[in-house]
Scaffold this motif. Structure first.
Motif, short mmCIF file in Angstrom:
data_model
loop_
_atom_site.label_atom_id
_atom_site.label_comp_id
_atom_site.label_asym_id
_atom_site.label_seq_id
_atom_site.Cartn_x
_atom_site.Cartn_y
_atom_site.Cartn_z
N PRO A 182 5.65 43.21 23.93
CA PRO A 182 5.66 42.43 22.70
C PRO A 182 5.98 40.97 22.96
CG PRO A 182 7.58 43.89 22.81
CD PRO A 182 6.73 44.21 23.99
N LEU A 183 5.30 40.09 22.22
CA LEU A 183 5.51 38.65 22.35
C LEU A 183 6.33 38.15 21.16
CD1 LEU A 183 2.00 37.28 23.43
CD2 LEU A 183 3.86 38.18 24.87
N GLU A 184 7.15 37.15 21.43
CA GLU A 184 7.89 36.50 20.37
C GLU A 184 6.93 35.84 19.39
OE1 GLU A 184 11.11 32.81 19.83
OE2 GLU A 184 10.38 33.39 21.82
N PRO A 185 7.11 36.00 18.09
CA PRO A 185 6.20 35.37 17.13
C PRO A 185 6.43 33.85 17.06
CG PRO A 185 8.01 36.43 15.97
CD PRO A 185 8.18 36.79 17.43
N VAL A 186 5.30 33.12 17.02
CA VAL A 186 5.37 31.65 16.89
C VAL A 186 4.42 31.26 15.76
CG1 VAL A 186 5.17 29.42 18.04
CG2 VAL A 186 5.85 31.44 19.35
N PRO A 187 4.87 31.27 14.52
CA PRO A 187 3.96 30.96 13.40
C PRO A 187 3.46 29.51 13.41
CG PRO A 187 6.22 31.25 12.63
CD PRO A 187 6.20 31.68 14.04
N PHE A 188 4.20 28.60 14.01
CA PHE A 188 3.76 27.21 14.17
C PHE A 188 3.59 26.95 15.67
CE2 PHE A 188 5.89 27.29 10.10
CZ PHE A 188 5.19 26.38 9.30
#
Length: 412
Positions: free
Chosen positions: A385-391
């Motif tokens: 799983p990857l860390e979410p980066v919405p921006f």
């Protein structure tokens, strides 16, 4: 006299039983009323084929909770509303579910336009929405949990894979609303960074079926790959036009960001065979957790029922909410907000966790190739799983906000 006495005794016993039953029912209704949840999806309109199955996924999760004794000693009750593929209707129904139906949480929306309409409602009421779709990012709300992919968990890794494996001459096609336009801004940044060529960029209205002119331009431009952000039943018309014009996966493959197993199972879904899709979940994931999930789903909805990424994201959203309610000891949104950011789950797609900084999930990117049986062969798997980066970090927050305003306005 004896008979009259017996009848009198029998009547007294019946009255006693009736009173006891009534008091027990009254006690249950007062002590243990249901916990109501709002389910808000398009059951009609252009998005119905994609959204209806998400209601089934939520229904399975609710039934599993109730089969285990309910939540806080109370049954969970679904209140389902039809957003009719219209952001205005979504907002009105969200308002009704919160104000009149007194739901404790909302699960729903597909398009970003509908999510944004509901976002204003849940923020006004300090309520809570679980949103299950991959999307363009550029958003973070204190009243939304995003269980679909952020751009760095779907768009960016899938495009990088396509440029490496399929070619660097790229054609972009999408529905004319904020998700496709914003996704394509991100994609064009990636093309520029890797020296790729933009062969064309076209948008069609949601629900549009007239694809011949668009496909004619694709044939003329001869890209190495088409990156597809069409949504809803427009995809059927698009792939039908590709087939009619002799565009096959071996000649010009299509990588789609909103086509999954449900669309492959629909009428004419066989035309998508050999093309690609980017998701975090595929039904073909071989893990024990996923196989058990599939078995439970098939037991409930039939052996031919299919499961896709947004369905799984809906299902795990409800499971995460249930965990948070149990930890909070209450289903009230304000109480759940205190515990929801601590939740993790071994889901059918793998380990997921809510990131406390931005309220998105840690998720594993994957790319699949459509098969004749309506499933996907997984051809790319990030493995973790990857860390979410919405921006995305390569632009400033302010730059993204300005670009989002352009995308929302539909400007080229």
């Amino acid at each position: 006299m004896k008979n009259r006495h017996k009848i009198l005794i029998a009547l007294v016993l019946l009255a006693t039983l009736f009173i006891a039953a009534f008091m027990a029912w009254q006690h249950y209704s007062v002590v243990a009323p249901s916990i109501r949840i709002g389910v808000l999806h398009s059951l009609t309109g252009t998005m119905a084929v994609s959204e209806k199955p998400l209601v089934d996924a939520l229904r399975l999760a609710v039934e599993e909770v109730n089969a285990q004794g309910g939540l806080l000693g109370r049954p969970v009750e679904m209140v389902v509303a039809d957003g009719k593929s219209d952001p205005v209707v979504f907002a009105a129904e969200a308002e009704r579910l919160i104000e009149k139906e007194k739901v404790s949480v909302l699960f729903g929306c597909w398009t970003s336009a509908c999510r944004k309409a509901v976002k204003a409602v849940v923020e006004k009421h300090h309520h809570l929405l679980f949103y299950p779709l991959q999307y363009e990012g550029m958003e973070q709300s204190p009243n939304i949990i995003y269980t679909g992919a952020a751009p760095n968990q779907q768009i960016i890794p899938a495009v990088n894979w396509a440029l490496e494996k399929l070619g660097k001459r790229v054609y972009l096609v999408g529905s004319d609303y904020v998700f496709p336009r914003m996704a394509n801004i991100i994609i064009k940044d990636l093309l520029n960074a890797q020296g790729a060529v933009l062969a064309g960029e076209r948008y069609r209205p949601l629900g549009d079926q007239a694809m011949d002119e668009l496909v004619a331009d694709i044939v003329k431009q001869q890209p190495d790959v088409v990156l597809n952000t069409l949504n809803g039943d427009s995809n059927i018309a698009f792939f039908r036009a590709l087939e009619k014009n002799g565009v096959t996966p071996d000649k010009i493959p299509v990588l789609s960001f909103s086509i999954a197993e449900v669309e492959l199972a629909a009428k004419d879904g066989s035309m998508m065979v050999g093309h690609y899709a980017a998701w975090n979940y595929f039904q073909s994931i071989p893990s024990p957790q996923n196989q058990a999930f599939i078995q439970r789903f098939h037991s409930r909805f039939g052996q031919h029922a299919v499961i896709d990424d947004p369905m799984e994201a809906s299902y795990i959203g409800l499971k995460l909410w249930v965990q948070a309610v149990r930890e909070a000891g209450s289903a009230k949104p304000a109480r759940v907000q205190r515990t929801i950011l601590r939740q993790t789950l071994l889901a059918p797609e793998g380990l997921v966790a809510i990131d406390p900084a931005n309220r998105h999930l840690w998720k594993t990117p994957r790319v699949g190739k459509a098969r004749h049986d309506g499933q996907f062969d997984i051809v790319c798997d990030a493995g973790r799983p990857l860390e979410p980066v919405p921006f995305p970090s390569y632009r400033s927050h302010d730059e993204w906000v300005q670009l989002l305003k352009i995308a929302e306005g539909g400007n080229p």
